[in-house]
Design a protein around this motif. Sequence first.
Motif, PDB file in Angstrom:
ATOM      1  N   ASP A  87       0.842  -1.189   0.000  1.00 17.21           N
ATOM      2  CA  ASP A  87       0.000   0.000   0.000  1.00 17.21           C
ATOM      3  C   ASP A  87       0.885   1.249   0.000  1.00 17.21           C
ATOM      4  OD1 ASP A  87       0.938   0.081   2.659  1.00 17.21           O
ATOM      5  OD2 ASP A  87      -0.871  -0.852   3.447  1.00 17.21           O
ATOM      6  N   SER A  88       0.443   2.290   0.670  1.00 19.73           N
ATOM      7  CA  SER A  88       1.184   3.560   0.645  1.00 19.73           C
ATOM      8  C   SER A  88       2.555   3.444   1.286  1.00 19.73           C
ATOM      9  CB  SER A  88       0.370   4.650   1.349  1.00 19.73           C
ATOM     10  OG  SER A  88       0.038   4.265   2.675  1.00 19.73           O
ATOM     11  N   MET A  89       2.728   2.523   2.219  1.00 18.74           N
ATOM     12  CA  MET A  89       4.029   2.351   2.856  1.00 18.74           C
ATOM     13  C   MET A  89       5.038   1.731   1.901  1.00 18.74           C
ATOM     14  SD  MET A  89       2.732   1.018   6.579  1.00 18.74           S
ATOM     15  CE  MET A  89       4.376   0.872   7.264  1.00 18.74           C
ATOM     16  N   THR A  90       4.549   1.103   0.843  1.00 23.07           N
ATOM     17  CA  THR A  90       5.423   0.443  -0.130  1.00 23.07           C
ATOM     18  C   THR A  90       5.638   1.287  -1.374  1.00 23.07           C
ATOM     19  OG1 THR A  90       4.800  -1.764   0.643  1.00 23.07           O
ATOM     20  CG2 THR A  90       5.676  -1.601  -1.591  1.00 23.07           C
ATOM     21  N   ILE A  91       4.574   1.901  -1.891  1.00 26.35           N
ATOM     22  CA  ILE A  91       4.768   2.742  -3.069  1.00 26.35           C
ATOM     23  C   ILE A  91       5.601   3.972  -2.714  1.00 26.35           C
ATOM     24  CG2 ILE A  91       2.557   3.945  -2.779  1.00 26.35           C
ATOM     25  CD1 ILE A  91       2.416   4.248  -5.798  1.00 26.35           C
ATOM     26  N   GLY A  92       5.358   4.546  -1.535  1.00 26.18           N
ATOM     27  CA  GLY A  92       6.072   5.751  -1.157  1.00 26.18           C
ATOM     28  C   GLY A  92       5.563   6.963  -1.914  1.00 26.18           C
ATOM     29  N   SER A  93       6.079   8.130  -1.542  1.00 23.76           N
ATOM     30  CA  SER A  93       5.658   9.361  -2.200  1.00 23.76           C
ATOM     31  C   SER A  93       6.883  10.166  -2.633  1.00 23.76           C
ATOM     32  CB  SER A  93       4.758  10.191  -1.279  1.00 23.76           C
ATOM     33  OG  SER A  93       5.400  10.477  -0.061  1.00 23.76           O
ATOM     34  N   ALA A  94       6.629  11.203  -3.395  1.00 26.18           N
ATOM     35  CA  ALA A  94       7.687  11.991  -4.020  1.00 26.18           C
ATOM     36  C   ALA A  94       8.740  12.419  -3.000  1.00 26.18           C
ATOM     37  CB  ALA A  94       7.095  13.214  -4.707  1.00 26.18           C
ATOM     38  N   GLY A  95       9.995  12.230  -3.358  1.00 25.36           N
ATOM     39  CA  GLY A  95      11.106  12.629  -2.513  1.00 25.36           C
ATOM     40  C   GLY A  95      11.646  11.544  -1.613  1.00 25.36           C
TER      41      GLY A  95
ATOM     42  N   HIS B 224      13.072   7.534  -0.592  1.00 26.62           N
ATOM     43  CA  HIS B 224      13.827   6.406  -1.136  1.00 26.62           C
ATOM     44  C   HIS B 224      12.921   5.190  -1.292  1.00 26.62           C
ATOM     45  CE1 HIS B 224      17.406   8.707   0.244  1.00 26.62           C
ATOM     46  NE2 HIS B 224      18.011   8.066  -0.740  1.00 26.62           N
ATOM     47  N   THR B 225      12.080   4.907  -0.308  1.00 30.97           N
ATOM     48  CA  THR B 225      11.204   3.740  -0.137  1.00 30.97           C
ATOM     49  C   THR B 225      11.988   2.550   0.416  1.00 30.97           C
ATOM     50  OG1 THR B 225      11.405   2.617  -2.301  1.00 30.97           O
ATOM     51  CG2 THR B 225       9.843   4.458  -2.145  1.00 30.97           C
ATOM     52  N   TRP B 226      11.261   1.650   1.088  1.00 25.88           N
ATOM     53  CA  TRP B 226      11.922   0.433   1.591  1.00 25.88           C
ATOM     54  C   TRP B 226      12.296  -0.487   0.437  1.00 25.88           C
ATOM     55  CZ3 TRP B 226      10.208  -4.378   0.458  1.00 25.88           C
ATOM     56  CH2 TRP B 226       8.853  -4.599   0.231  1.00 25.88           C
TER      57      TRP B 226
ATOM     58  N   TYR C  13      10.419  -1.044  15.936  1.00 27.28           N
ATOM     59  CA  TYR C  13       9.692  -0.039  15.156  1.00 27.28           C
ATOM     60  C   TYR C  13       8.881   0.857  16.084  1.00 27.28           C
ATOM     61  CZ  TYR C  13       7.693   1.653  10.746  1.00 27.28           C
ATOM     62  OH  TYR C  13       7.339   2.402   9.657  1.00 27.28           O
ATOM     63  N   ASP C  14       9.085   2.151  15.968  1.00 25.31           N
ATOM     64  CA  ASP C  14       8.411   3.148  16.798  1.00 25.31           C
ATOM     65  C   ASP C  14       7.753   4.146  15.849  1.00 25.31           C
ATOM     66  OD1 ASP C  14       7.647   5.301  18.374  1.00 25.31           O
ATOM     67  OD2 ASP C  14       9.493   5.347  19.543  1.00 25.31           O
ATOM     68  N   ILE C  15       6.430   4.193  15.831  1.00 28.09           N
ATOM     69  CA  ILE C  15       5.757   5.062  14.864  1.00 28.09           C
ATOM     70  C   ILE C  15       6.073   6.536  15.085  1.00 28.09           C
ATOM     71  CG2 ILE C  15       3.882   3.430  14.445  1.00 28.09           C
ATOM     72  CD1 ILE C  15       2.106   5.223  16.223  1.00 28.09           C
ATOM     73  N   HIS C  16       6.569   6.879  16.278  1.00 27.26           N
ATOM     74  CA  HIS C  16       6.917   8.279  16.530  1.00 27.26           C
ATOM     75  C   HIS C  16       8.339   8.598  16.093  1.00 27.26           C
ATOM     76  CE1 HIS C  16       3.170   8.680  18.677  1.00 27.26           C
ATOM     77  NE2 HIS C  16       3.465   7.618  19.407  1.00 27.26           N
ATOM     78  N   ALA C  17       9.158   7.572  15.894  1.00 26.23           N
ATOM     79  CA  ALA C  17      10.538   7.783  15.474  1.00 26.23           C
ATOM     80  C   ALA C  17      10.804   7.269  14.071  1.00 26.23           C
ATOM     81  CB  ALA C  17      11.497   7.095  16.450  1.00 26.23           C
TER      82      ALA C  17
ATOM     83  N   THR D 287       2.290   6.906  10.316  1.00 22.15           N
ATOM     84  CA  THR D 287       1.960   5.761   9.464  1.00 22.15           C
ATOM     85  C   THR D 287       3.075   5.446   8.475  1.00 22.15           C
ATOM     86  OG1 THR D 287      -0.423   6.175   9.583  1.00 22.15           O
ATOM     87  CG2 THR D 287       0.359   4.863   7.732  1.00 22.15           C
ATOM     88  N   HIS D 288       3.519   6.446   7.734  1.00 21.75           N
ATOM     89  CA  HIS D 288       4.418   6.202   6.601  1.00 21.75           C
ATOM     90  C   HIS D 288       5.878   6.293   7.022  1.00 21.75           C
ATOM     91  CE1 HIS D 288       0.563   7.602   4.875  1.00 21.75           C
ATOM     92  NE2 HIS D 288       0.786   6.554   4.086  1.00 21.75           N
ATOM     93  N   PRO D 289       6.691   5.324   6.596  1.00 17.47           N
ATOM     94  CA  PRO D 289       8.063   5.242   7.118  1.00 17.47           C
ATOM     95  C   PRO D 289       8.952   6.383   6.644  1.00 17.47           C
ATOM     96  CG  PRO D 289       7.732   3.651   5.344  1.00 17.47           C
ATOM     97  CD  PRO D 289       6.383   4.225   5.660  1.00 17.47           C
ATOM     98  N   ASN D 290       9.782   6.844   7.573  1.00 14.20           N
ATOM     99  CA  ASN D 290      10.882   7.734   7.207  1.00 14.20           C
ATOM    100  C   ASN D 290      12.107   6.858   6.916  1.00 14.20           C
ATOM    101  OD1 ASN D 290      11.841   6.949   9.724  1.00 14.20           O
ATOM    102  ND2 ASN D 290      11.240   8.856  10.730  1.00 14.20           N
ATOM    103  N   THR D 291      13.288   7.456   6.892  1.00 12.85           N
ATOM    104  CA  THR D 291      14.481   6.687   6.532  1.00 12.85           C
ATOM    105  C   THR D 291      14.691   5.480   7.441  1.00 12.85           C
ATOM    106  OG1 THR D 291      15.572   8.612   5.579  1.00 12.85           O
ATOM    107  CG2 THR D 291      16.987   6.806   6.297  1.00 12.85           C
ATOM    108  N   SER D 292      14.610   5.683   8.747  1.00 13.94           N
ATOM    109  CA  SER D 292      14.823   4.559   9.659  1.00 13.94           C
ATOM    110  C   SER D 292      13.724   3.521   9.518  1.00 13.94           C
ATOM    111  CB  SER D 292      14.915   5.047  11.109  1.00 13.94           C
ATOM    112  OG  SER D 292      13.708   5.670  11.517  1.00 13.94           O
ATOM    113  N   GLY D 293      12.499   3.965   9.273  1.00  9.76           N
ATOM    114  CA  GLY D 293      11.403   3.024   9.070  1.00  9.76           C
ATOM    115  C   GLY D 293      11.575   2.202   7.815  1.00  9.76           C
TER     116      GLY D 293
END
Length: 224
Positions: free
Chosen positions: A9-17, A19-21, A184-188, A194-200
């Motif tokens: 879903d959105s966690m896999t497609i990612g958004s503009a800007g 890297h994505t997992w 995994y910490d949704i705040h970090a 919801t959507h992962p940052n670099t560490s996520g």
Amino acid sequence: MLRFMPVGDSMTIGSAGEHTWRYRMWQHLRDTYGGPFALVGPREALHDKATETPTSYEYADPDFPRVHLAGWGEGWLHMAPLIGEAVRTHRADVLLVSLGLIDLGFYTNAEQTTENVGRFVAEARAADPRVRMVLLPVIPNVRAETDPAFAAQVALFNELLAKTAADLDEPRSPLLLASLPPSYDIHADTYDGTHPNTSGEHKIAAAFADAMHQGWDLGEPYEG
């Protein structure tokens, strides 16, 4: 050549800007997998939040095989009818699947979502009886902190997913249940709960990589 298809879903497609997992997984396989491999899939773009369409190609690093089967707002319900053709056309050997949050949030309860998991598996196997699948449980997002009923549905679905993976596993087409990333910490590890940052991104890629290493002796443990 082993062909991996990220499905999500959105966690896999990612958004503009971003890297994505998917990018993190490709880096890991490039550096540690001992044979030829490819990422495959019918889609390539990121989600463009400005237009709410999957039309962006602004990857943080576009120099990798960007193909996938993922969509913003799509779940097991949406992917079950698509997976057969995707597997058949792109000759996927291993499906790396992260789905369920959207289903539970907007479309189906835990039991209904599990039924769609079964449909997804059946369609994938109809396309290739030897396809392998790694299933990631739903990572509870920020809604689960304030909505007890939703949190309960996520927990129930993850239990049912584990049972389904065990029940449907078979030697020629194995199903592997990945573990939720333990730290995994949704705040970090997300930028919005919801959507992962670099560490996520690294932690999601690690969940898939470590599951394949432990379950199938495929590749190496994730280091990132």
